[in-house]
Design a protein around this motif. Sequence first.
Motif, PDB file in Angstrom:
ATOM      1  N   HIS A  86       0.770  -1.272   0.027  1.00  0.00           N
ATOM      2  CA  HIS A  86      -0.034   0.068  -0.027  1.00  0.00           C
ATOM      3  C   HIS A  86       1.053   1.326  -0.073  1.00  0.00           C
ATOM      4  O   HIS A  86       2.018   1.294   0.252  1.00  0.00           O
ATOM      5  CB  HIS A  86      -0.833  -0.023   1.308  1.00  0.00           C
ATOM      6  CG  HIS A  86      -0.231  -0.180   2.459  1.00  0.00           C
ATOM      7  ND1 HIS A  86       0.288  -1.301   2.913  1.00  0.00           N
ATOM      8  CD2 HIS A  86      -0.174   0.823   3.598  1.00  0.00           C
ATOM      9  CE1 HIS A  86       0.942  -1.178   4.080  1.00  0.00           C
ATOM     10  NE2 HIS A  86       0.589   0.164   4.611  1.00  0.00           N
ATOM     11  N   ASN A  87       0.296   2.348  -0.287  1.00  0.00           N
ATOM     12  CA  ASN A  87       1.016   3.477  -0.555  1.00  0.00           C
ATOM     13  C   ASN A  87       0.771   4.667   0.450  1.00  0.00           C
ATOM     14  O   ASN A  87      -0.562   5.085   0.753  1.00  0.00           O
ATOM     15  CB  ASN A  87       0.799   4.262  -1.639  1.00  0.00           C
ATOM     16  CG  ASN A  87       1.691   5.446  -1.999  1.00  0.00           C
ATOM     17  OD1 ASN A  87       2.423   5.920  -1.327  1.00  0.00           O
ATOM     18  ND2 ASN A  87       1.650   5.673  -3.388  1.00  0.00           N
ATOM     19  N   HIS A  88       1.701   4.889   1.504  1.00  0.00           N
ATOM     20  CA  HIS A  88       1.649   5.929   2.458  1.00  0.00           C
ATOM     21  C   HIS A  88       1.548   7.503   1.648  1.00  0.00           C
ATOM     22  O   HIS A  88       1.347   8.304   2.644  1.00  0.00           O
ATOM     23  CB  HIS A  88       2.665   5.892   3.522  1.00  0.00           C
ATOM     24  CG  HIS A  88       2.515   4.503   4.111  1.00  0.00           C
ATOM     25  ND1 HIS A  88       1.814   4.551   5.490  1.00  0.00           N
ATOM     26  CD2 HIS A  88       2.569   3.461   4.269  1.00  0.00           C
ATOM     27  CE1 HIS A  88       1.686   3.461   5.817  1.00  0.00           C
ATOM     28  NE2 HIS A  88       2.406   2.456   5.229  1.00  0.00           N
ATOM     29  N   LYS A  89       1.938   7.658   0.631  1.00  0.00           N
ATOM     30  CA  LYS A  89       2.161   8.825  -0.003  1.00  0.00           C
ATOM     31  C   LYS A  89       3.095   9.821   0.616  1.00  0.00           C
ATOM     32  O   LYS A  89       3.094  10.928   0.652  1.00  0.00           O
ATOM     33  CB  LYS A  89       0.822   9.558  -0.317  1.00  0.00           C
ATOM     34  CG  LYS A  89      -0.163   8.736  -0.872  1.00  0.00           C
ATOM     35  CD  LYS A  89      -1.360   9.444  -1.419  1.00  0.00           C
ATOM     36  CE  LYS A  89      -2.130   8.332  -2.202  1.00  0.00           C
ATOM     37  NZ  LYS A  89      -3.660   9.024  -2.477  1.00  0.00           N
TER      38      LYS A  89
END
Length: 109
Positions: A86-89
């Motif tokens: 997943h991407n925490h940005k």
Amino acid sequence: MNSYSVEQYVSDIRTVVGEENSDAAITARIKPFAGRLAADKSWIKCSYREVDAEQGFGLHLLHEEENHELAVFVISWAPGRGLGPHNHKTWEVVATIEGQELSLIHISE
């Protein structure tokens, strides 16, 4: 080895973030501090090992800036549990304190 506290770790992160502009430079400079904190273990509480049985993990906030730009957590995973990619940005640094972290990435075509 001298004790290395969460407060010292946060201070070191603030210094690095103030001096660097790229995510790669920030994470490269913070990794040794994360390793030092993970190796110390004097700050670890038994409660940090607790997990929510339903979710499969425990999230323990150690520090968060008032403006929410910096947060430091201990995350405890139950055996065999975890999250997919997943991407925490944002940038992040992960250090294993006990056990092992397995990164499994599955890309479907």
